[in-house]
Design an enzyme around this catalytic site. Structure first.
Site, mmCIF file in Angstrom:
data_model
loop_
_atom_site.group_PDB
_atom_site.id
_atom_site.type_symbol
_atom_site.label_atom_id
_atom_site.label_comp_id
_atom_site.label_asym_id
_atom_site.label_seq_id
_atom_site.Cartn_x
_atom_site.Cartn_y
_atom_site.Cartn_z
ATOM 1 N N TRP A 219 -3.964 -30.547 26.883
ATOM 2 C CA TRP A 219 -4.070 -31.994 27.098
ATOM 3 C C TRP A 219 -3.403 -32.409 28.407
ATOM 4 O O TRP A 219 -3.371 -33.574 28.732
ATOM 5 C CB TRP A 219 -3.430 -32.715 25.909
HETATM 6 C C1 LIG Z 1 -2.473 -42.021 25.883
HETATM 7 C C2 LIG Z 1 -2.028 -42.917 24.765
HETATM 8 C C3 LIG Z 1 -1.461 -44.130 25.037
HETATM 9 C C4 LIG Z 1 -1.031 -44.949 24.006
HETATM 10 N N1 LIG Z 1 -0.432 -46.119 24.349
HETATM 11 C C5 LIG Z 1 0.097 -46.904 23.388
HETATM 12 C C6 LIG Z 1 0.827 -48.082 23.757
HETATM 13 O O1 LIG Z 1 0.982 -48.394 24.943
HETATM 14 N N2 LIG Z 1 1.345 -48.845 22.754
HETATM 15 C C7 LIG Z 1 1.208 -48.512 21.444
HETATM 16 O O2 LIG Z 1 1.731 -49.227 20.602
HETATM 17 N N3 LIG Z 1 0.513 -47.413 21.074
HETATM 18 C C8 LIG Z 1 -0.037 -46.583 22.010
HETATM 19 N N4 LIG Z 1 -0.726 -45.445 21.651
HETATM 20 C C9 LIG Z 1 -1.006 -45.207 20.210
HETATM 21 C C10 LIG Z 1 0.139 -44.600 19.416
HETATM 22 O O3 LIG Z 1 0.622 -43.476 20.092
HETATM 23 C C11 LIG Z 1 -0.360 -44.221 18.004
HETATM 24 O O4 LIG Z 1 -0.915 -45.370 17.410
HETATM 25 C C12 LIG Z 1 0.757 -43.693 17.106
HETATM 26 O O5 LIG Z 1 1.417 -42.610 17.731
HETATM 27 C C13 LIG Z 1 0.234 -43.212 15.741
HETATM 28 O O6 LIG Z 1 1.321 -42.755 14.979
HETATM 29 P P1 LIG Z 1 1.211 -41.734 13.772
HETATM 30 O O7 LIG Z 1 2.594 -41.433 13.354
HETATM 31 O O8 LIG Z 1 0.245 -42.237 12.753
HETATM 32 O O9 LIG Z 1 0.501 -40.425 14.390
HETATM 33 P P2 LIG Z 1 1.080 -39.356 15.438
HETATM 34 O O10 LIG Z 1 2.107 -39.972 16.319
HETATM 35 O O11 LIG Z 1 -0.124 -38.733 16.054
HETATM 36 O O12 LIG Z 1 1.834 -38.282 14.504
HETATM 37 C C14 LIG Z 1 1.116 -37.362 13.702
HETATM 38 C C15 LIG Z 1 1.983 -36.118 13.532
HETATM 39 O O13 LIG Z 1 1.372 -35.220 12.574
HETATM 40 C C16 LIG Z 1 1.489 -33.894 13.042
HETATM 41 N N5 LIG Z 1 0.410 -33.086 12.418
HETATM 42 C C17 LIG Z 1 -0.913 -33.106 12.695
HETATM 43 N N6 LIG Z 1 -1.572 -32.233 11.923
HETATM 44 C C18 LIG Z 1 -0.646 -31.657 11.109
HETATM 45 C C19 LIG Z 1 -0.710 -30.680 10.069
HETATM 46 N N7 LIG Z 1 -1.867 -30.121 9.699
HETATM 47 N N8 LIG Z 1 0.441 -30.344 9.456
HETATM 48 C C20 LIG Z 1 1.623 -30.913 9.817
HETATM 49 N N9 LIG Z 1 1.751 -31.821 10.784
HETATM 50 C C21 LIG Z 1 0.622 -32.190 11.425
HETATM 51 C C22 LIG Z 1 1.348 -34.023 14.549
HETATM 52 O O14 LIG Z 1 1.901 -32.914 15.203
HETATM 53 C C23 LIG Z 1 2.119 -35.319 14.833
HETATM 54 O O15 LIG Z 1 3.487 -35.085 15.049
HETATM 55 C C24 LIG Z 1 -1.189 -44.576 22.651
HETATM 56 C C25 LIG Z 1 -1.768 -43.340 22.364
HETATM 57 C C26 LIG Z 1 -2.205 -42.524 23.398
HETATM 58 C C27 LIG Z 1 -2.819 -41.212 23.072
HETATM 59 S S1 SF4 Z 2 2.613 -28.296 26.397
HETATM 60 FE FE1 SF4 Z 2 1.661 -27.481 28.242
HETATM 61 S S2 SF4 Z 2 0.063 -26.066 27.495
HETATM 62 FE FE2 SF4 Z 2 0.638 -27.371 25.786
HETATM 63 S S3 SF4 Z 2 -0.878 -29.048 25.829
HETATM 64 FE FE3 SF4 Z 2 0.957 -29.728 26.953
HETATM 65 S S4 SF4 Z 2 0.523 -29.218 29.111
HETATM 66 FE FE4 SF4 Z 2 -0.939 -28.054 27.832
#
Ligand SMILES: Cc1cc2nc3c(=O)[nH]c(=O)nc-3n(C[C@H](O)[C@H](O)[C@H](O)COP(=O)(O)OP(=O)(O)OC[C@H]3O[C@@H](n4cnc5c(N)ncnc54)[C@H](O)[C@@H]3O)c2cc1C
Ligand code: SF4
Ligand code: SF4
Lengths: 433, 155
Positions: B48
């Site tokens: 990514w």
């Molecule tokens: C580029 C980008 C910019 C963003 N900007 C903003 C912003 O400016 N403001 C804002 O409010 N929001 C923003 N967001 C959105 C925000 O990041 C998400 O809405 C939020 O992180 C969702 O939270 P979550 O805990 O549901 O999921 P996540 O934060 O995705 O957490 C899910 C977790 O589950 C774990 N996981 C996945 N599969 C498994 C498995 N099979 N077993 C065990 N663990 C697993 C993952 O490793 C991860 O740690 C942005 C997102 C992105 C990608």
């Molecule tokens: S930690 Fe490094 S190798 Fe892994 S997704 Fe991020 S940039 Fe790519």
């Protein structure tokens, strides 16, 4: 466990495959585990397709909201103004301010389909307009420097790839505009999407009318006793973003503890069930070992399917039949029915997934998780016989919004023992006016 | 290739049981080649470009080169992280354009390890069955009034 990315084919299919807007580590685990446990899901037809800077998917929020930039088509037309008449069709929500994300996509896509690409974020004009408010030349220089740092920081904080792309295409935002584009579809219950588990609301905000429908004991508990969901994993609450997901996590933490205190007995799972599950999880490794020597190249073997080809097949089906990028997010009932037939073959072939390492074992299961997200999505789009969110997806056989029949939640349930799906319509009841 | 490792700089994180880049990669991509004792990205198509491996590597051995299916060659974005700040250097493909350097703080006023979970607020009603969360209501700054609806961003 987050949302789901890579269920649909991304725009870049070479090295840039991994450059989705939402990270590819969101592999559909939340949906799979809740569905597999028999929990009711909601809004599985709702996908999120953000508009971002093209290809590297850098954020546009700072440009639109902070720098007050506008986006135009290649010929300078402002599609939000030029296509405003379209908003009438999607009233009342289409006219809400600020305009919902899918509506902004849709007005942009109308220009794209009309042959007016590329679409540009007019960064240079926006910066100039701010610099023009400076008192004198010295102040103007200072302002420009600050804006430049803010613009780059936005990418360096969130989407470093976009900074690389700007540098590699010699883009200085104060000098020339940058292309924007709709990404590919993602499932993300926390952020302008809505898919996820159907969870109990908190007790304190219910009314007499909503109590029966939206509340069953512990805040954020799914319809399966003791299984809780938050953030991307819980549905029908699109505006959580990161702080809302974090807060929902706190709510779940507290209500799960209350549940444990009320049900303070260790679940007793028979060892044979555990052994069966372990064998099921490790099967792709066994499949590979058993058959790998049948051909001279372990990549091509008639006995099994490797996870990379599995995910490519899934993405191709979703892209072409379920309204992905190459179908301009359009589909119809017949396409979806055919897509379900092809998904059924893929599901059968999943029994023959083969993994040469622990890494591939993880990829195998991720692809299975995505496949369940895909099936629940197609079934829910098919169930909702209307188009409600143009810009996210458009059903050509049902091109209008039908509030008489479909101002409702589309829920679904899966039975892991029979493989049957149940589709359920739930009423929308308002807690506030 | 997205993330790549410079062999002369990578020491295979000798002192650790698990290499730093392997530990941090959220997509299980960075692995150590046991023979050469150098790390590499085992599935670059799934990278990514989150830069976690770049930022954590103790010897600055990891860099990123843009995805070649849409990024022209010759530019680079490098990160150098300290405990307080991050330094970025952006080099353009066109070497006539002056490289850009930015330094941004990575912490907002609170020293590493010094964050207080509840700040100075009382914990609240201490009732596991109530609908309020820890530190509520004092900790949520409601005296500032509700957020104005027209200020809500849609992203
Ligand atoms: C580029 C980008 C910019 C963003 N900007 C903003 C912003 O400016 N403001 C804002 O409010 N929001 C923003 N967001 C959105 C925000 O990041 C998400 O809405 C939020 O992180 C969702 O939270 P979550 O805990 O549901 O999921 P996540 O934060 O995705 O957490 C899910 C977790 O589950 C774990 N996981 C996945 N599969 C498994 C498995 N099979 N077993 C065990 N663990 C697993 C993952 O490793 C991860 O740690 C942005 C997102 C992105 C990608
Ligand atoms: S930690 Fe490094 S190798 Fe892994 S997704 Fe991020 S940039 Fe790519
Ligand atoms: S963190 Fe750096 S030094 Fe350690 S193994 Fe990875 S690349 Fe090599």
């Amino acid at each position: 466990m987050g949302g789901a990315v890579h269920v649909f084919k991304p725009r870049s299919t070479g090295e840039g495959f991994g450059r989705s807007w939402y990270p590819p580590f969101n592999s559909g685990a939340s949906t799979f585990f809740t569905l597999d446990a028999g929990a009711e899901m909601t809004c599985q037809e709702v996908r999120f397709i953000p508009v971002r800077f093209k290809d590297a998917y850098g954020p546009v929020g700072a440009w639109f909201l902070l720098f007050k930039s506008i986006a135009t088509n290649a010929y300078g037309g402002n599609y939000m103004q030029d296509n405003a008449a379209e908003l009438d069709k999607w009233e009342p929500y289409g006219k809400v301010k600020p305009r919902p994300a899918n509506i902004r996509n849709w007005l942009m896509m109308l220009d794209v389909m009309d042959g007016k690409s590329p679409i540009y974020m007019q960064t240079a004009d926006a910066i100039q307009a701010i610099v023009d408010t400076a008192a004198d030349e010295k102040d103007a220089k200072k302002k420009l420097k600050e804006l430049e740092a803010e613009a780059w920081e936005d990418f360096l904080d969130m989407t470093i790839s976009q900074a690389i792309l700007w540098a590699a295409t010699n883009t200085e935002p104060d000098k020339k505009p940058s292309e924007i584009m709709a990404c590919d579809p993602y499932f993300i219950g926390s952020h302008s999407g809505a898919s996820g588990a159907w969870v109990s609301g908190p007790e304190d905000v219910q009314t007499d009318e909503t109590m029966d429908e939206y509340f069953w004991g512990y805040a954020n508990m799914t319809t399966v006793s003791g299984l809780f969901a938050a953030g991307d994993a819980s549905g029908a609450s699109s505006h959580k973003f990161s702080s809302g997901s974090f807060t929902e996590g706190r709510i779940v933490g507290k209500s799960a503890l209350a549940f444990i205190l009320d049900n303070n007995t260790l679940p007793n799972v028979d060892q044979s069930v555990i052994d069966e599950r372990i064998a099921e999880i490790l099967k792709p490794l066994d499949m590979y070992e058993e058959h790998k020597d049948a051909t001279t190249d372990p990549a091509i073997n008639p006995n099994y399917i490797r996870p990379t080809q599995h995910i490519y097949r899934l993405q191709k089906i979703m892209d072409e039949y379920a309204g992905g990028v190459s179908a301009q997010f359009q589909t119809n009932d017949k396409l979806m029915e055919r897509g379900l037939e092809l998904l059924a073959f893929l599901k059968e072939d999943s029994e023959n997934l083969a993994a040469d390492s622990l890494h591939e074992l993880m990829r195998s299961w991720e692809s299975i998780h995505r496949m369940y997200q895909a099936e629940s999505h197609v079934r829910s789009m098919l169930f909702r016989e209307e188009t409600r969110w143009p810009g996210y997806y458009f059903r050509n056989d049902k091109p209008t919004m039908d509030n008489d029949n479909w101002l409702a939640f589309c829920n679904c349930k899966y039975d892991r023992n029979t493989g049957e799906w149940e589709m359920i319509k739930r009423p929308v009841k308002y807690i506030t006016q | 290739m997205p993330s790549f490792v410079i062999p002369d700089k990578c020491d295979g994180c000798k002192a650790l049981d698990k290499t730093a880049c392997q530990y941090i990669c959220p997509n299980d991509l960075m692995v150590l080649n046991k023979e050469t004792e150098k790390a590499f990205n085992q599935d670059p198509q799934m990278c990514w470009e989150c830069y976690s491996c770049v930022k954590i590597c103790p010897t600055q051995a990891v860099e990123v080169r843009g995805y070649q299916d849409f990024v022209p060659m010759g530019a680079s974005v490098t990160a150098l992280r300290s405990s307080e700040d991050i330094m970025w250097t952006v080099q353009f493909r066109d070497k006539e354009i002056r490289p850009k350097r930015f330094k941004f703080p990575i912490r907002r006023g609170v020293e590493e390890g010094k964050a207080q979970p509840f700040d100075h607020y009382p914990t609240g009603d201490d009732d596991i069955k109530s609908t309020t969360l820890m530190t509520e209501p004092e900790g949520i700054n409601t005296e500032k009034g509700p957020v104005k609806f027209d200020k809500l961003p849609t992203l």
